[in-house]
Design an enzyme around this catalytic site. Structure first.
Site, mmCIF file in Angstrom:
data_model
loop_
_atom_site.group_PDB
_atom_site.id
_atom_site.type_symbol
_atom_site.label_atom_id
_atom_site.label_comp_id
_atom_site.label_asym_id
_atom_site.label_seq_id
_atom_site.Cartn_x
_atom_site.Cartn_y
_atom_site.Cartn_z
ATOM 1 N N LYS A 197 16.049 -20.041 -16.470
ATOM 2 C CA LYS A 197 16.080 -18.626 -16.075
ATOM 3 C C LYS A 197 14.657 -18.122 -15.876
ATOM 4 C CE LYS A 197 16.026 -14.638 -17.774
ATOM 5 N NZ LYS A 197 15.252 -13.978 -16.689
ATOM 6 N N GLY A 249 7.398 -15.966 -23.805
ATOM 7 C CA GLY A 249 7.451 -14.536 -23.524
ATOM 8 C C GLY A 249 7.011 -13.726 -24.719
ATOM 9 N N SER A 250 7.610 -12.557 -24.879
ATOM 10 C CA SER A 250 7.143 -11.623 -25.907
ATOM 11 C C SER A 250 7.684 -11.978 -27.294
ATOM 12 C CB SER A 250 7.582 -10.203 -25.552
ATOM 13 O OG SER A 250 8.989 -10.113 -25.584
ATOM 14 N N GLU A 252 8.959 -9.934 -29.442
ATOM 15 C CA GLU A 252 10.221 -9.226 -29.660
ATOM 16 C C GLU A 252 11.407 -10.029 -29.117
ATOM 17 O OE1 GLU A 252 10.226 -5.653 -27.434
ATOM 18 O OE2 GLU A 252 11.994 -4.856 -28.426
ATOM 19 N N GLY A 254 11.406 -13.202 -28.404
ATOM 20 C CA GLY A 254 11.445 -14.461 -29.164
ATOM 21 C C GLY A 254 12.259 -14.320 -30.440
ATOM 22 N N GLU A 271 7.125 -19.992 -27.387
ATOM 23 C CA GLU A 271 5.691 -19.777 -27.150
ATOM 24 C C GLU A 271 5.552 -18.291 -26.861
ATOM 25 O OE1 GLU A 271 2.649 -18.716 -25.547
ATOM 26 O OE2 GLU A 271 2.978 -20.052 -23.837
ATOM 27 N N CYS A 305 -1.181 -15.307 -22.044
ATOM 28 C CA CYS A 305 -0.894 -15.357 -23.483
ATOM 29 C C CYS A 305 -2.128 -15.785 -24.261
ATOM 30 C CB CYS A 305 0.282 -16.268 -23.762
ATOM 31 S SG CYS A 305 0.141 -17.870 -22.992
ATOM 32 N N GLU A 402 -1.031 -7.028 -28.582
ATOM 33 C CA GLU A 402 -1.242 -7.710 -27.309
ATOM 34 C C GLU A 402 -1.162 -6.686 -26.169
ATOM 35 O OE1 GLU A 402 1.759 -10.593 -25.853
ATOM 36 O OE2 GLU A 402 0.042 -11.891 -25.464
#
Ligand code: NAI
Ligand code: MG
Length: 499
Positions: A197, A249-250, A252, A254, A271, A305, A402
Site C-alpha cells: 500500500k 511512517g509516523s 502514531e 506505527g 521504521e 526520517c 519531528e
C-alpha cells in the site's frame, strides 16, 4: 526569485516522458477498479494541480488482493516452484526495467512528491533499482545451518529458512520508490508474496512498477498494489490472512498498527520517525561539516526520517560553523521540481506546509531565533525557505518533535559529555552524526549514542548492505543488508534421530 510567485526557471522544461493515466488497483496481475468505484486525486505539489485519479481500495478490494497473494504463495504455485536462480533472474530483470524506464519513473516520482527531478533521477530511481540488484544476489544465498545438538544421543539437526507468506507493506510519501524497494526486494528475494500500500499522496511509481513486475516474469498475484489512504492500510493490517506487516511512517500510525496486528499476531517491523542529532565538534573540518549538515537537514525539503534536525555545535567552533551553514542555506533557491537545475522542491501538501510553519511559530514562542528562512515561498505550491533556528535548547518542542520539513534547530554545547547526554535525550533513536578529527572520541560516542545508525564525518547516507532501523520510538526491526533476510523468513529447526 520573487517572494510572491513560485519559481520562474520553468521555461525550458522538456515535454515529459511520463503520461500519468488514471490509477487502478493491481491485483493478481491485472489493473482493476475498486469494487465500489471510489477514487481519489493525486496532486503535483508544486502547482497543487490534479495529476490523475486513483482507485481507492475498500475492505473487499484488500481482501481480493490478499487472496491473490495467498493463492500465489500456495504449495505448488509457479512462484513456489520457481528455483532460486530463476528468482534471481526475475529480480535482475526488474532492476533492468527500472533503469530502462528511469526517466519516466523519475518524472512520476517528482510529479507526486514535488521533490527535485535532480534527486529523483540521481538518487531515488537508481538506488531503488540497485536495491533489487543487491537482493537478487541474496536469493541463491539464503541458507540454513547444520547445528550440533548435544541431547538425544546420535542426532542430526539443521535449520531451514522459509518465506513467511503474505507480506503487507505500507510505505510513506517521502521516498516512495526507494521505500518500495527496501520492502519489496527482500520480501520477493525470500520467496514471499506482497500486498503493497503506497501512500495516498504518492501512488504513481508503485503502479508503474507493478507493470514492470509482469514484464520481469513475476507470476500474477506475487506482487499486488492496493491504493488508498489510512483506512486501506488499516484494512490490510486487520486482515486475518496477512502474515507480516512492514511499515514506514509516523510513530502514531506505527503504534496503531502494532495494536491492530496483535489481534492476529502478525509479524511486525516498524521504521518510524526521528529527531537525529548531528554533533559538530570544533576540531572537525567545520566547512565540510556545515556543507554536509545542510544536506542532512534540507535534502528532500527536510522530509526525511533521518534528517539531522538537531544540530549540536561546540561553543568554540560555533561562529565559524554557523556562518557557513547560514550563508549556504540562504543561497538555496527553490524552483520548479521538474527543472533539472532545481535543488529545493515543494513540500508534499498544504496541510504539511502549515504544520511545518506552525513549528517555526512554536520555536519563536519558546525563545528560538529565526536566523534565516522561516517563511513560505510564494503562494503557488508548498515551497518553504530553508530555515535555521538558533538559541534552541534541547527541551524545546522544536528540538523534541519531528518537524519533517526544512527546519534545523541549532543547540550549543560545551563538551562531549554534554553533547552525548542531550543527543540521547530524545524519544527517537534513528540516526546520529559525529563530526570530529579525534578518532577515540568518535568511536566512544558511536558506542554510546542510542541510534540505529551513527555516521562519523558524514551524514544521511545508506547502503543496501548495511542494516537500517531505529532504537526507541524510531521503531524496531532492521531493513536492508542481511537483516532484511531475517525480517522476511521464518527459521525452522529439523531434528533427525540417527540412533
Ligand atoms: P502516516 O504514518 O500516517 O502515513 C504513512 C503510511 O501509513 C501511508 O501509506 C498511510 O496511508 C498509512 N496509514 C495511515 N494510517 C494508517 C493506519 N491506521 N493503518 C495502516 N496504515 C495507515 O504519516 P503521514 O500522515 O503521511 O505523515 C505524518 C507525519 O509522520 C509526518 O509529518 C512525519 O513527521 C511522519 N512521517 C515519517 C516518515 C518516515 O520516513 N519515518 C514518513 C512519513 C511521515
Ligand atoms: Mg497520517
Amino acid at each position: 526569485m520573487s517572494d510572491t510567485s513560485t519559481p520562474d526557471i520553468l521555461a525550458d522544461i522538456q515535454p515529459l516522458k511520463a503520461k500519468p493515466k488514471p490509477g487502478k488497483l493491481f491485483i493478481n496481475g491485472e489493473f482493476v477498479d475498486a469494487q465500489d468505484g471510489k477514487t481519489f486525486n493525486t496532486h503535483y505539489p508544486a502547482t497543487a494541480n490534479v495529476i490523475t485519479q486513483i482507485a481507492e481500495a475498500g475492505t473487499e478490494d484488500v481482501d481480493r488482493a490478499v487472496k491473490a497473494a495467498r493463492a500465489a504463495f500456495s504449495e505448488g504455485s509457479p512462484w513456489r516452484k520457481m528455483n532460486a536462480v530463476d528468482r534471481t533472474r526475475c529480480l535482475l530483470k526488474l532492476a533492468e526495467l527500472m533503469r530502462a524506464n528511469a526517466e519516466e519513473l523519475s518524472e512520476l516520482e517528482t510529479l507526486d512528491t514535488g521533490k527535485p527531478i535532480f534527486e529523483s533521477s540521481k538518487f531515488d530511481v537508481p538506488q531503488a533499482a540497485e536495491c533489487f540488484e543487491y537482493y537478487a544476489g541474496w536469493v541463491t544465498k539464503i541458507t540454513g545451518e547444520t547445528i550440533p545438538v548435544s541431547k538425544g544421543g546420535d542426532a542430526f539437526a539443521y535449520t531451514l529458512r522459509e518465506p513467511i507468506g503474505v507480506c503487507g507493506q505500507i510505505i510513506p510519501w517521502n521516498f516512495p520508490l526507494q521505500m518500495l524497494s527496501w520492502k519489496v526486494a527482500p520480501a520477493l528475494a525470500c520467496g514471499n508474496t506482497v500486498v503493497l500500500k503506497p501512500a495516498e499522496q504518492t501512488p504513481l511509481t508503485a503502479l508503474r512498477f507493478a507493470e514492470l513486475t509482469l514484464e520481469a516474469g513475476i507470476p500474477p498475484g506475487v506482487f499486488n498494489v492496493i491504493t488508498g489512504g489510512g483506512a486501506t492500510g488499516a484494512a490490510l493490517v486487520e486482515h486475518e490472512d496477512v502474515d507480516k506487516i512492514a511499515f514506514t511512517g509516523s510513530v502514531e500510525t506505527g503504534k496503531s498498527i502494532m495494536r491492530a496486528a496483535s489481534k492476529t499476531l502478525k509479524r511486525v517491523s516498524l521504521e518510524l520517525g526521528g529527531k537525529s542529532p548531528n554533533l559538530i565538534f570544533a576540531d572537525s573540518d567545520l566547512e565540510t561539516a556545515a556543507k554536509y549538515a545542510l544536506g542532512g537537514i534540507f535534502f528532500n525539503q527536510g522530509e526525511m526520517c533521518t534528517a539531522g534536525s538537531r544540530i549540536f555545535v561546540e561553543e568554540s567552533g560555533y561562529d565559524q560553523f554557523m556562518s557557513v551553514l547560514t550563508s549556504r542555506a540562504q543561497k538555496m533557491v527553490a524552483g520548479d521540481p521538474l527543472h533539472p537545475k532545481t535543488r529545493l522542491g515543494s513540500l508534499i501538501s498544504e496541510e504539511h506546509l502549515n504544520n511545518v510553519l506552525n513549528y517555526v511559530d512554536i520555536g519563536k514562542k519558546e525563545g528560538a531565533i529565526v536566523t534565516t528562512g522561516g517563511e513560505r515561498i510564494g503562494t503557488k505550491g508548498y515551497f518553504m525557505k530553508p530555515t535555521v533556528l538558533e538559541g534552541v535548547t534541547n527541551s524545546m518542542r522544536v528540538a523534541q518533535e519531528e518537524i519533517f520539513g526544512p527546519v534545523a534547530s541549532v543547540i550549543r554545547f560545551k563538551d562531549a559529555e554534554e553533547a552525548l547526554r542531550e543527543a540521547n535525550n530524545s524519544q527517537f533513536g534513528l540516526a546520529a552524526s559525529i563530526w570530529t578529527r579525534d578518532i577515540k572520541k568518535a568511536h566512544k560516542l558511536a558506542r554510546s549514542l542510542k541510534a540505529g545508525t551513527v555516521w562519523i564525518n558524514t551524514i544521511s547516507t545508506t547502503d543496501n548492505a548495511l542494516p537500517f532501523g531505529g532504537y526507541k520510538d524510531s521503531g524496531f526491526g532492521r531493513e536492508l543488508g542481511k537483516s532484511a533476510i531475517d525480517l522476511y523468513t521464518e527459521t525452522k529447526s529439523v531434528w533427525v534421530d540417527l540412533n
